[in-house]
Design an enzyme around this catalytic site. Sequence first.
Site, PDB file in Angstrom:
ATOM      1  CB  SER A 158      30.965  35.319  50.747  1.00 29.44           C
ATOM      2  OG  SER A 158      31.266  34.475  49.659  1.00 29.44           O
ATOM      3  CE  LYS A 186      33.653  31.569  51.018  1.00 26.51           C
ATOM      4  NZ  LYS A 186      32.767  32.742  51.088  1.00 26.51           N
TER       5      LYS A 186
END
Length: 366
Positions: A254, A299
């Site tokens: 990611s 996140k």
Amino acid sequence: MERGPAHRIRNSRIVVSVFIGLVLMYLLVFMPLPMFIFQPGTADPIKPMVRVKGGDAEEKGAFMLTTVRVSDASITSLLVAMVHPYEDIYFKKDIFKNGENEREYTQRQEIVMQSSQMNAIQAAYRKLNIPFHIQNDGLVVVRTLPGYPAEKELIAGDSIVKINQDPVKSSAELNELMKSKKPGNTIVVTYKRKGEEKAANLTLTALPAEKDANGNVTSERAGLGIVPADVQSIKADQDGKQVKIKAGEIGGPSAGLMFSLEIYNKLTPGDLSKGYRIAGTGTISAKGTVGSIGGIEHKIIAASKAKADIFFAPKDETAEASGGTPARNYSDAKKRADDIHTKMKIVPVGTLDEAIAYLQQLEPKS
């Protein structure tokens, strides 16, 4: 003075109570359950991780990759996660692939991270028309298959060096060497584990039948029973443009987009960050397409705690584009950002070009 029975009974009760207390503490705090707890991780500046020979070091702001913290569940942490609004619980069997153990899962994440870094470098090179080539550096074992020869000697993370006296640097080379072997043949596998070279005699066995591109069942093949992965690197044709990434123990795909932005900034004059703290997430292809990821809600929290000004989130995708369930990265990120009342701006991007164009039009932060 001799102590009486009452004193001995009292001491015995204390010992039993302490023992029971220790057992309860182990059960509540330390005994692992077959589950993971997912929670916000960190937002780490990428600049120290990326090195470019002769690169432009100007960067008044920061590009940051964001992580999700994954921990083994205990009874105590499970109870906390059940009531915590920003923690998620997953069974390990839903995270691991069929037959995969924790070591193999970790190794798979490392390989995926290496692939992500390669794509990030390629995407930046292509954007800047920097010539490059791909170099094969070796072959690593991602996992071994139960009941096959490799299971007795090899573990995830081992690097295969030679088959008999033939060097091996890619899965294509390994497959070519195996073509001449038959089930029952014994071969010498030379491999490295933590820098130490070892050798093992392994008797090959028949691998499960596969189908070719036309749907026909292939003939019997001899093999070790491993899932291998090529270890490769991107080499710039000009030495002064060479990029190296060292991300430590961070795994997964990611960080691709954010790596590309840091690389682009170092390969071009000026400061693309414009003084802003820029966090984000998203896979990236070698051609610069940004893809969806998991855990974006965690996140967002990590980036907000790190005082990010901007967060790049992959654009929402339809079921057809994502190959299954619709991916709603941007929508999920925006919802979590609204929930925690962050001042951070959430920006949807679908390509590296879009992220760069957004930053280029920003006024420098005062």
